[in-house]
Design a protein around this motif. Sequence first.
Motif, PDB file in Angstrom:
ATOM      1  N   THR A   1       0.848  -1.200   0.000  1.00 38.55           N
ATOM      2  CA  THR A   1       0.000   0.000   0.000  1.00 38.55           C
ATOM      3  C   THR A   1       0.878   1.243   0.000  1.00 38.55           C
ATOM      4  OG1 THR A   1      -0.133  -0.031   2.420  1.00 38.55           O
ATOM      5  CG2 THR A   1      -1.880  -1.189   1.214  1.00 38.55           C
ATOM      6  N   GLU A   2       0.241   2.390  -0.227  1.00 37.66           N
ATOM      7  CA  GLU A   2       1.002   3.636  -0.373  1.00 37.66           C
ATOM      8  C   GLU A   2       0.878   4.563   0.831  1.00 37.66           C
ATOM      9  OE1 GLU A   2       2.944   3.886  -2.832  1.00 37.66           O
ATOM     10  OE2 GLU A   2       2.171   2.292  -4.128  1.00 37.66           O
ATOM     11  N   GLN A   3      -0.056   4.280   1.731  1.00 36.77           N
ATOM     12  CA  GLN A   3      -0.302   5.181   2.856  1.00 36.77           C
ATOM     13  C   GLN A   3       0.111   4.536   4.172  1.00 36.77           C
ATOM     14  OE1 GLN A   3      -1.445   8.337   2.553  1.00 36.77           O
ATOM     15  NE2 GLN A   3      -1.626   8.151   0.336  1.00 36.77           N
ATOM     16  N   LYS A   4       0.706   5.321   5.031  1.00 36.95           N
ATOM     17  CA  LYS A   4       1.112   4.833   6.352  1.00 36.95           C
ATOM     18  C   LYS A   4      -0.120   4.369   7.142  1.00 36.95           C
ATOM     19  CE  LYS A   4       3.360   6.399  10.633  1.00 36.95           C
ATOM     20  NZ  LYS A   4       2.204   6.164  11.494  1.00 36.95           N
ATOM     21  N   GLY A   5      -0.012   3.211   7.728  1.00 35.37           N
ATOM     22  CA  GLY A   5      -1.095   2.693   8.571  1.00 35.37           C
ATOM     23  C   GLY A   5      -2.187   1.968   7.820  1.00 35.37           C
ATOM     24  N   VAL A   6      -2.107   1.919   6.493  1.00 36.11           N
ATOM     25  CA  VAL A   6      -3.115   1.222   5.685  1.00 36.11           C
ATOM     26  C   VAL A   6      -2.560  -0.135   5.258  1.00 36.11           C
ATOM     27  CG1 VAL A   6      -4.450   1.237   3.548  1.00 36.11           C
ATOM     28  CG2 VAL A   6      -4.191   3.341   4.890  1.00 36.11           C
ATOM     29  N   PHE A   7      -3.362  -1.170   5.439  1.00 35.81           N
ATOM     30  CA  PHE A   7      -2.955  -2.535   5.110  1.00 35.81           C
ATOM     31  C   PHE A   7      -4.005  -3.156   4.195  1.00 35.81           C
ATOM     32  CE2 PHE A   7      -1.200  -1.331   9.165  1.00 35.81           C
ATOM     33  CZ  PHE A   7       0.121  -1.734   9.075  1.00 35.81           C
ATOM     34  N   ALA A   8      -3.532  -4.010   3.268  1.00 38.95           N
ATOM     35  CA  ALA A   8      -4.435  -4.555   2.253  1.00 38.95           C
ATOM     36  C   ALA A   8      -4.222  -6.043   2.067  1.00 38.95           C
ATOM     37  CB  ALA A   8      -4.241  -3.829   0.921  1.00 38.95           C
ATOM     38  N   SER A   9      -5.296  -6.721   1.656  1.00 36.00           N
ATOM     39  CA  SER A   9      -5.247  -8.132   1.264  1.00 36.00           C
ATOM     40  C   SER A   9      -5.916  -8.282  -0.094  1.00 36.00           C
ATOM     41  CB  SER A   9      -5.955  -9.012   2.294  1.00 36.00           C
ATOM     42  OG  SER A   9      -5.240  -9.075   3.505  1.00 36.00           O
ATOM     43  N   LYS A  10      -5.528  -9.335  -0.801  1.00 36.49           N
ATOM     44  CA  LYS A  10      -5.991  -9.570  -2.162  1.00 36.49           C
ATOM     45  C   LYS A  10      -6.767 -10.883  -2.222  1.00 36.49           C
ATOM     46  CE  LYS A  10      -3.916 -10.614  -6.714  1.00 36.49           C
ATOM     47  NZ  LYS A  10      -2.611 -10.758  -7.403  1.00 36.49           N
ATOM     48  N   PHE A  11      -7.975 -10.814  -2.826  1.00 35.38           N
ATOM     49  CA  PHE A  11      -8.831 -11.988  -2.954  1.00 35.38           C
ATOM     50  C   PHE A  11      -9.229 -12.156  -4.423  1.00 35.38           C
ATOM     51  CE2 PHE A  11      -9.206 -10.365   1.314  1.00 35.38           C
ATOM     52  CZ  PHE A  11      -9.108 -11.509   2.104  1.00 35.38           C
ATOM     53  N   PRO A  12      -8.502 -13.009  -5.174  1.00 40.18           N
ATOM     54  CA  PRO A  12      -8.778 -13.157  -6.605  1.00 40.18           C
ATOM     55  C   PRO A  12      -9.721 -14.330  -6.884  1.00 40.18           C
ATOM     56  CG  PRO A  12      -6.723 -14.225  -6.072  1.00 40.18           C
ATOM     57  CD  PRO A  12      -7.277 -13.704  -4.769  1.00 40.18           C
ATOM     58  N   ASP A  13     -10.387 -14.272  -8.019  1.00 35.85           N
ATOM     59  CA  ASP A  13     -11.003 -15.465  -8.577  1.00 35.85           C
ATOM     60  C   ASP A  13     -10.860 -15.417 -10.093  1.00 35.85           C
ATOM     61  OD1 ASP A  13     -13.024 -13.878  -9.585  1.00 35.85           O
ATOM     62  OD2 ASP A  13     -14.614 -14.727  -8.353  1.00 35.85           O
ATOM     63  N   ALA A  14     -11.627 -16.186 -10.831  1.00 36.16           N
ATOM     64  CA  ALA A  14     -11.393 -16.365 -12.256  1.00 36.16           C
ATOM     65  C   ALA A  14     -11.466 -15.074 -13.050  1.00 36.16           C
ATOM     66  CB  ALA A  14     -12.379 -17.387 -12.815  1.00 36.16           C
ATOM     67  N   ASN A  15     -12.397 -14.172 -12.718  1.00 32.71           N
ATOM     68  CA  ASN A  15     -12.597 -12.997 -13.573  1.00 32.71           C
ATOM     69  C   ASN A  15     -12.604 -11.678 -12.818  1.00 32.71           C
ATOM     70  OD1 ASN A  15     -14.990 -13.187 -12.249  1.00 32.71           O
ATOM     71  ND2 ASN A  15     -16.208 -13.784 -14.031  1.00 32.71           N
ATOM     72  N   LYS A  16     -12.202 -11.694 -11.583  1.00 32.22           N
ATOM     73  CA  LYS A  16     -12.145 -10.444 -10.821  1.00 32.22           C
ATOM     74  C   LYS A  16     -11.236 -10.620  -9.618  1.00 32.22           C
ATOM     75  CE  LYS A  16     -16.372 -11.562  -8.199  1.00 32.22           C
ATOM     76  NZ  LYS A  16     -16.667 -12.801  -8.962  1.00 32.22           N
ATOM     77  N   THR A  17     -10.859  -9.508  -9.040  1.00 36.42           N
ATOM     78  CA  THR A  17     -10.055  -9.498  -7.818  1.00 36.42           C
ATOM     79  C   THR A  17     -10.591  -8.410  -6.899  1.00 36.42           C
ATOM     80  OG1 THR A  17      -8.076 -10.262  -8.972  1.00 36.42           O
ATOM     81  CG2 THR A  17      -7.749  -9.209  -6.835  1.00 36.42           C
ATOM     82  N   ILE A  18     -10.685  -8.724  -5.627  1.00 39.35           N
ATOM     83  CA  ILE A  18     -11.115  -7.737  -4.639  1.00 39.35           C
ATOM     84  C   ILE A  18      -9.960  -7.510  -3.658  1.00 39.35           C
ATOM     85  CG2 ILE A  18     -12.704  -7.250  -2.734  1.00 39.35           C
ATOM     86  CD1 ILE A  18     -14.850  -8.734  -4.253  1.00 39.35           C
ATOM     87  N   TYR A  19      -9.727  -6.252  -3.357  1.00 43.19           N
ATOM     88  CA  TYR A  19      -8.742  -5.870  -2.357  1.00 43.19           C
ATOM     89  C   TYR A  19      -9.488  -5.281  -1.161  1.00 43.19           C
ATOM     90  CZ  TYR A  19      -5.345  -6.327  -6.141  1.00 43.19           C
ATOM     91  OH  TYR A  19      -4.569  -6.801  -7.166  1.00 43.19           O
ATOM     92  N   THR A  20      -9.210  -5.802   0.030  1.00 42.53           N
ATOM     93  CA  THR A  20      -9.758  -5.194   1.238  1.00 42.53           C
ATOM     94  C   THR A  20      -8.661  -4.378   1.903  1.00 42.53           C
ATOM     95  OG1 THR A  20      -9.215  -7.113   2.639  1.00 42.53           O
ATOM     96  CG2 THR A  20     -11.384  -7.083   1.576  1.00 42.53           C
ATOM     97  N   LEU A  21      -9.019  -3.210   2.409  1.00 38.01           N
ATOM     98  CA  LEU A  21      -8.045  -2.318   3.045  1.00 38.01           C
ATOM     99  C   LEU A  21      -8.578  -1.857   4.396  1.00 38.01           C
ATOM    100  CD1 LEU A  21      -8.332  -1.424  -0.263  1.00 38.01           C
ATOM    101  CD2 LEU A  21      -6.183  -0.304   0.383  1.00 38.01           C
ATOM    102  N   VAL A  22      -7.674  -1.717   5.349  1.00 36.00           N
ATOM    103  CA  VAL A  22      -8.038  -1.184   6.664  1.00 36.00           C
ATOM    104  C   VAL A  22      -7.036  -0.109   7.049  1.00 36.00           C
ATOM    105  CG1 VAL A  22      -9.195  -3.284   7.446  1.00 36.00           C
ATOM    106  CG2 VAL A  22      -6.752  -3.018   7.883  1.00 36.00           C
ATOM    107  N   ASN A  23      -7.547   0.970   7.609  1.00 33.59           N
ATOM    108  CA  ASN A  23      -6.693   2.058   8.091  1.00 33.59           C
ATOM    109  C   ASN A  23      -6.557   1.906   9.594  1.00 33.59           C
ATOM    110  OD1 ASN A  23      -5.392   4.405   8.767  1.00 33.59           O
ATOM    111  ND2 ASN A  23      -6.892   5.788   7.844  1.00 33.59           N
ATOM    112  N   ARG A  24      -5.397   1.495  10.046  1.00 36.41           N
ATOM    113  CA  ARG A  24      -5.183   1.220  11.472  1.00 36.41           C
ATOM    114  C   ARG A  24      -4.815   2.479  12.257  1.00 36.41           C
ATOM    115  NH1 ARG A  24      -6.976  -2.525  14.124  1.00 36.41           N
ATOM    116  NH2 ARG A  24      -5.102  -3.118  15.261  1.00 36.41           N
TER     117      ARG A  24
END
Length: 710
Positions: free
Chosen positions: A333-356
Amino acid sequence: MKNKLYLFLILLAAATAQAQEPVVVSAWKEVFKGPVSPDKRDQWLADLKSWRERQRTQIKYNDILYANPKLQWVKHTFIDVQMMAHDRYFYDPVTRKYTVTKYLNDLKKRYGGIDAVLIWPTYPNIGVDNRNQYDLTANMPGGKAAVKQMIKDFKANGVRVFFPIMIWDHGTQRIKQTMPEALVKEMKDLGADGLNGDTMSGVSDDFYGFAKSENYPLAFQPELSLKDLKMIEWNTLSWGYFWGYEHDPGISIYKWFEPKHQVNITNRWATNKTDDLQYAFFNGIGYNTWENVWAIWNQIPERDAESIRRISAIYHQFPDVWSNADWEPYIKTEQKGVFASKFPDANKTIYTLVNRDSTDANGTQITLPYIAGQKYWDLWNGKEIVPQISGSNAALNFKIEGYGFGAVLVANGTAKPATLTAFLTKMAVMSKRGLKTYSASWEPATQQMLPIAKTKLAVKQPAGMLRIPAVKGYNFESVGVMIEGNELPPAVGVQHSWESHPARSQKHSMDIASFYIDQYPVTNKQFKTFLTATGYQPTDSHNFLKDWFKGIYAEGEAELPVTWVSLADARAYAKWAGKRLPHEWEWQYAAQGTDGRVYPWGNDNNKANYPPADTARAMRKPTAVNAYPQGASPFGVIDLIGNIWQWTDEYHDEHSRTAILKGSSYYHAQTSGWYFPPALELTKYGKYLLMAPSIDRARTIGFRCVADAQ
């Protein structure tokens, strides 16, 4: 030779790198620590993957249950709740109806609803007599037929139903079958979907074996950490318990090991749920919205409730992506305190982010490889993102509130489906109001004591009663014997009129007017006289006078205290007799006098002054009320402790009703410390959860009456 040495050193270095074990954190050993720094992330992820493969190989892991079509709902159980069967939103004792719609509508209104419910009719009342966990489920109002229909009502609303396993319940009434066989067959008969293992470090494989033999695929969900990873094969759900949150979010070990395994973070006493929800969203796992904790209402604050609503909406819009085996935590990620995870499947990807962090994060949040034709959507705010393209990179700019959340969908540029359009519109409406505008404050639910109307003032001493003189400044001290619930205000207790919130212990100086009290608890003979005179018959008659036969007590039991009577039954008798039930402090004053003694006769626990304890699973009946005259109080009141619990005050809030029991009983269930505890000391009380007369009545609970004096 040099070439061989060079090759050996390369292999040694590779082996050393692969041998790194992920760091485990949290008291329950359910969370991996994240990478020590961004530049170590790739090696950290490689170590995680290597660990997973080694563990799967070592235990010969088999994921066959996760492929079972009848258990696919498990991975979609994003929001579940442990619910007390005694919750007033769930059952109405006046209409004698389960109010499933009322219960679900409340949750839907406040935070979007649930996917599963754990119905809890047992602890903390179990052990007040020898009814076991099966009896208490059978004693739920309306019996088996009503419980079956109630389960159908939940399932008609898309909600799966769990019941608990009291694995420690070996001190109450015996059953002919083993516990796994009995519970599995009970769940199959009722039509329930799963079992939650109370205090269990993994539901054992004998439960799974019986479910398999019954051809009934139950879902198993233990309370505590699994003893070993092999148990994930049949424990398809688990709780994320007391994770000891750090700034950098940890990785759920069970979710990482088996992405189709559903974890629901559980933190019942927390009044701020931000850590729980951020860890859940970061890991793509669920949450347990437990609010009714042993009849103390710990309501989710508005801000957290709104977070749950939005997280749940995203989860349900893309239900299968979260269990993908290729998910990855700690995406750059590009911002301090922000963390992300990646959840892909066949035709899309979702990223979840949390600002701690507490400050808003603005600007570029994440930079992804640019692929022509892809589109990007800000799921949390419900709008498309126009990326800033720089060479082979696409920078995504959007805002994440302090202690907030973000979600990004990346998909190819084909026409946007109508379902996504509707979803984005819904999220855009919700996100118009920031989470910070919702109240994060928490206040305890206010309890009130049910008023007890004064009786007609007695001019002379009623037969069988003793006069208790008025007292100024009586030092009322009492403490509840409840097993748990001291973590926060309010504790698992009750709220007297002089208290600002429920509390386990009370200490108060008070004036008490003169009153009369029954010298003995009401007997079978006296209660039979009442029945003959009035024809009284409760509308909910299950367990009413259960030890009688065809409306009469057994020969030789006239002087036994009447039991298997509910609060309503006791109040009906008292009203007929021109009396009332005592307040807790009236009962205690009549038993104690003014010198603060611990027992009616003094401060020593003289076991010759009350009936011996019964620790047998079969359980005998109570003792005659006049059998221990040497146990009298300073005022001559007899049979106060060690024979039967005695009804006194009732307390209620919006969600619970509870009664204060005084005097303790002769029955002491053995083999576990989780059974309803005794309270022989006059300065102690038991808190008994109320649902309906059918389940409230017990062999060990009776009553005595008081009358107000001139």
